[in-house]
Design a protein around this motif. Structure first.
Motif, PDB file in Angstrom:
ATOM      1  N   THR A 239      33.997  25.788  26.535  1.00 38.05           N
ATOM      2  CA  THR A 239      33.916  25.908  27.922  1.00 38.05           C
ATOM      3  C   THR A 239      34.729  25.115  28.844  1.00 38.05           C
ATOM      4  O   THR A 239      35.355  24.071  28.486  1.00 38.05           O
ATOM      5  CB  THR A 239      32.512  26.239  28.452  1.00 38.05           C
ATOM      6  OG1 THR A 239      32.503  26.874  29.695  1.00 38.05           O
ATOM      7  CG2 THR A 239      31.515  25.032  28.665  1.00 38.05           C
TER       8      THR A 239
ATOM      9  N   GLU B 278      37.141  26.426  32.128  1.00 36.62           N
ATOM     10  CA  GLU B 278      38.419  27.277  32.200  1.00 36.62           C
ATOM     11  C   GLU B 278      39.717  26.451  31.855  1.00 36.62           C
ATOM     12  O   GLU B 278      40.546  27.025  31.121  1.00 36.62           O
ATOM     13  CB  GLU B 278      38.573  27.751  33.710  1.00 36.62           C
ATOM     14  CG  GLU B 278      39.010  29.058  33.490  1.00 36.62           C
ATOM     15  CD  GLU B 278      38.904  30.157  32.469  1.00 36.62           C
ATOM     16  OE1 GLU B 278      39.568  30.354  31.331  1.00 36.62           O
ATOM     17  OE2 GLU B 278      37.827  30.831  32.467  1.00 36.62           O
TER      18      GLU B 278
ATOM     19  N   ASN C 133      39.959  28.428  22.204  1.00 42.49           N
ATOM     20  CA  ASN C 133      39.146  29.329  21.324  1.00 42.49           C
ATOM     21  C   ASN C 133      38.843  28.976  20.074  1.00 42.49           C
ATOM     22  O   ASN C 133      39.290  27.834  19.618  1.00 42.49           O
ATOM     23  CB  ASN C 133      39.808  30.706  21.597  1.00 42.49           C
ATOM     24  CG  ASN C 133      41.249  30.858  20.999  1.00 42.49           C
ATOM     25  OD1 ASN C 133      41.466  30.216  20.047  1.00 42.49           O
ATOM     26  ND2 ASN C 133      42.176  31.385  21.517  1.00 42.49           N
TER      27      ASN C 133
ATOM     28  N   HIS D  59      31.223  30.172  26.706  1.00 39.60           N
ATOM     29  CA  HIS D  59      31.818  30.514  27.910  1.00 39.60           C
ATOM     30  C   HIS D  59      31.999  32.032  28.457  1.00 39.60           C
ATOM     31  O   HIS D  59      31.483  31.943  29.690  1.00 39.60           O
ATOM     32  CB  HIS D  59      33.430  29.903  27.775  1.00 39.60           C
ATOM     33  CG  HIS D  59      34.078  30.130  29.004  1.00 39.60           C
ATOM     34  ND1 HIS D  59      34.062  28.982  29.899  1.00 39.60           N
ATOM     35  CD2 HIS D  59      35.054  31.066  29.509  1.00 39.60           C
ATOM     36  CE1 HIS D  59      34.897  29.335  31.071  1.00 39.60           C
ATOM     37  NE2 HIS D  59      35.622  30.625  30.932  1.00 39.60           N
ATOM     38  N   ASP D  60      32.209  32.693  27.640  1.00 37.63           N
ATOM     39  CA  ASP D  60      31.881  34.170  28.245  1.00 37.63           C
ATOM     40  C   ASP D  60      30.690  34.608  28.923  1.00 37.63           C
ATOM     41  O   ASP D  60      30.461  35.198  29.640  1.00 37.63           O
ATOM     42  CB  ASP D  60      32.542  35.182  27.086  1.00 37.63           C
ATOM     43  CG  ASP D  60      33.994  35.033  27.024  1.00 37.63           C
ATOM     44  OD1 ASP D  60      34.721  34.760  27.939  1.00 37.63           O
ATOM     45  OD2 ASP D  60      34.373  35.609  25.599  1.00 37.63           O
TER      46      ASP D  60
ATOM     47  N   TRP E  68      29.665  35.589  32.668  1.00 38.88           N
ATOM     48  CA  TRP E  68      29.221  36.831  32.970  1.00 38.88           C
ATOM     49  C   TRP E  68      27.916  36.493  33.592  1.00 38.88           C
ATOM     50  O   TRP E  68      27.702  37.253  34.770  1.00 38.88           O
ATOM     51  CB  TRP E  68      28.769  37.401  31.572  1.00 38.88           C
ATOM     52  CG  TRP E  68      28.327  38.845  31.639  1.00 38.88           C
ATOM     53  CD1 TRP E  68      28.942  40.085  31.893  1.00 38.88           C
ATOM     54  CD2 TRP E  68      27.095  39.351  31.376  1.00 38.88           C
ATOM     55  NE1 TRP E  68      28.326  41.319  31.628  1.00 38.88           N
ATOM     56  CE2 TRP E  68      27.089  40.503  31.629  1.00 38.88           C
ATOM     57  CE3 TRP E  68      25.765  38.490  31.298  1.00 38.88           C
ATOM     58  CZ2 TRP E  68      25.916  41.356  31.710  1.00 38.88           C
ATOM     59  CZ3 TRP E  68      24.469  39.156  31.264  1.00 38.88           C
ATOM     60  CH2 TRP E  68      24.765  40.615  31.418  1.00 38.88           C
TER      61      TRP E  68
END
Ligand code: DUC
Ligand code: ZN
Ligand code: ZN
Length: 479
Positions: A160, A162, A167, A192-193, A197
């Motif tokens: 994580t 940004e 990935n 991270h996603d 979210w």
């Protein structure tokens, strides 16, 4: 035989034994350990004190440049001078920091720049893990192998942030090089996603105050990422340290992985043992002082982490010292009421790491002295290729020692600490046990609360291959 220094009458503790012995030091190294020794140009009476290997804090951030456009834009309060001094006052004699590659930049240039920041500044010896945020073909093909061979045998990778995150495919590509070069990887494991979210939804509901930071990164999100990281290293065949683990649930993933033979190690930090997310609910923005990632959790997570310390699941306890002052340069860099997602992550802890673990662990009977030494010094030195020079008391080892007063009671006050950070999360906490004399390569650097040597004497440490690789090819890859 004559010695530069003889330490007499102390109780010497290593990760294996606790014995009464004298120590003879010559040329900055331990040359004799015996029942009784004389003949020192200087003699230190260690009666009533514990003689411990100086601590190895293998996770601290000093003078680390932020990526351009990074979430917070904050500046670290400690450089190598202040950070290393603070470390030594708390009994630590080796620090490992992070040379960070920013996207679009060379990894080698990042290491060279970090050397310039550390050269002639540190009071104690230091090494650099590498942080990769841009694993280009040139980095993977040339720069990384060359740097590992130059003694940077440990790499930190983020799942994580940004500007830093890799990935799964990129992680695997780095792991492949780490395997070929026998490096060890350190992974920051959060999904991270999922946290983005959650953050968006919390912010849409107006829940932007510091306490919501913990809600944005709950424990399952750390467990999932830990599980995924473990899966990737299991397939790629590379040893991994899961850094700054925050509670018992993600730690279960480490237990499960080990049970099936994956070479994985667990790190935690004093704040996950001592503090909970209640700290984030302090009035106004004060909770920002304790924003870190993974976040502080609840008493159940804390208890789970102590169980991991007691049962051997946790291998190393490091500070994750990330010093941001509570001001416009630091925690409040994005404004006096910035949303939690814009607050710099981290808190100071270099100086308090060993005293807190000694007091809460050894004095309270949760761990014995040898386990304390293993957690704060020896295991770090082994995992990061510094053992037996660092992290133990043995003939031939550097004379890096902390002569510890196990009875001394100290109330932690930031005013008495040596970091440039303007707060400690442990203000007012009482601990028992504090280092009285701290030696680095045979030189007394701290004594009775006074600095005795000039910063700048610390040397860069080239790391050998991590002990995690063992002597044979015990770590299997699937391809
Ligand atoms: N989390 C990190 O990943 N690094 C620095 C401090 C923190 O809280
Ligand atoms: Zn991290
Ligand atoms: Zn960190």
């Amino acid at each position: 035989m004559t010695y530069d220094t003889v330490i007499q009458g102390g109780t010497v503790a290593t990760a294996a034994d606790v014995v009464r012995a004298d120590i003879g030091i010559r040329g900055g190294r331990i040359v004799t350990i015996a029942d009784r020794l004389t003949g020192g140009d200087t003699t230190i009476d260690a009666g009533g004190r514990l003689v411990l290997p100086g601590g190895v804090d293998a996770h601290c951030h000093l003078d680390q440049p932020e990526a351009p456009g990074e979430e917070s834009g904050a500046v670290m309060a400690d450089n190598f001078r202040s950070g290393s001094t603070s470390a030594a006052f708390g009994g630590t004699t080796t620090i490992m920091c992070f040379a960070v590659q920013h996207r679009g930049h060379s990894l080698t240039a990042a290491v060279d720049d970090y050397h310039r920041r550390a050269d002639g500044e540190s009071l104690i010896d230091y090494g650099f893990h590498l942080i990769l945020s841009d694993p280009t073909p040139a980095v993977l093909g040339q720069e990384l192998p060359a740097l590992i061979r130059r003694g940077h045998t440990s790499l930190k990778l983020y799942m994580t942030y940004e500007s830093m995150r890799l990935n799964d495919r990129q992680l695997l590509e780095v792991f492949e090089v780490a395997r070929a070069e026998r490096a060890i990887v350190l992974v920051h494991a959060e999904n991270h996603d999922l946290l983005v979210w959650l953050t968006e939804r919390l912010e849409a509901q107006g829940r932007t105050a510091p306490y919501a930071h913990a809600l944005s990164r709950p424990s399952p999100l750390e467990s999932e990422a830990t599980h995924r990281a473990v899966t990737l290293v299991e397939i790629a065949g590379v040893p991994m340290v899961v850094v700054h683990m925050s509670g018992g649930e993600p730690l279960e993933e480490v237990r499960r992985a080990r049970a099936r033979g994956v070479t994985v190690f667990a790190e935690t930090c004093p704040h996950y043992l001592m503090l909970t997310a209640a700290e984030l609910s302090r009035p106004g923005m004060l909770g920002a002082k304790c924003i870190c990632s993974p976040p502080l959790r609840d008493d159940n997570a804390r208890a789970g982490m102590w169980r991991g310390i007691e049962d051997g699941t946790v291998d190393i306890v490091n500070s994750d010292h990330a010093p941001y002052r509570y001001d416009k340069q630091g925690k409040l860099s994005a404004g006096p009421n910035a949303p939690f997602s814009k607050v710099a992550n981290g808190m100071p802890g270099l100086e308090t790491r060993m005293p807190i673990l000694f007091s809460e662990g050894v004095v309270k009977g949760r761990i014995d002295l040898s386990r304390f030494v293993a957690l704060t010094a020896s295991n770090n030195a082994k995992l990061y290729g510094l053992h037996p020079r660092k992290g133990t008391i043995a003939v031939g080892a550097d004379a890096d020692l902390a002569l510890w007063d196990p009875e001394k009671r100290v109330t932690i006050r930031n005013d008495d600490l040596h970091s440039n950070c303007d707060y400690t999360p442990y203000e007012g906490m009482e601990v028992q046990g504090w280092p009285q004399t701290v030696m680095s390569r045979g030189v007394v650097v701290v004594e009775d609360g006074a600095l005795k040597a000039a910063p700048g004497r610390g040397r860069f440490l080239e790391q050998a291959t991590s002990s995690a690789w063992g002597t044979g090819d015990k770590i299997k890859a699937w391809v």
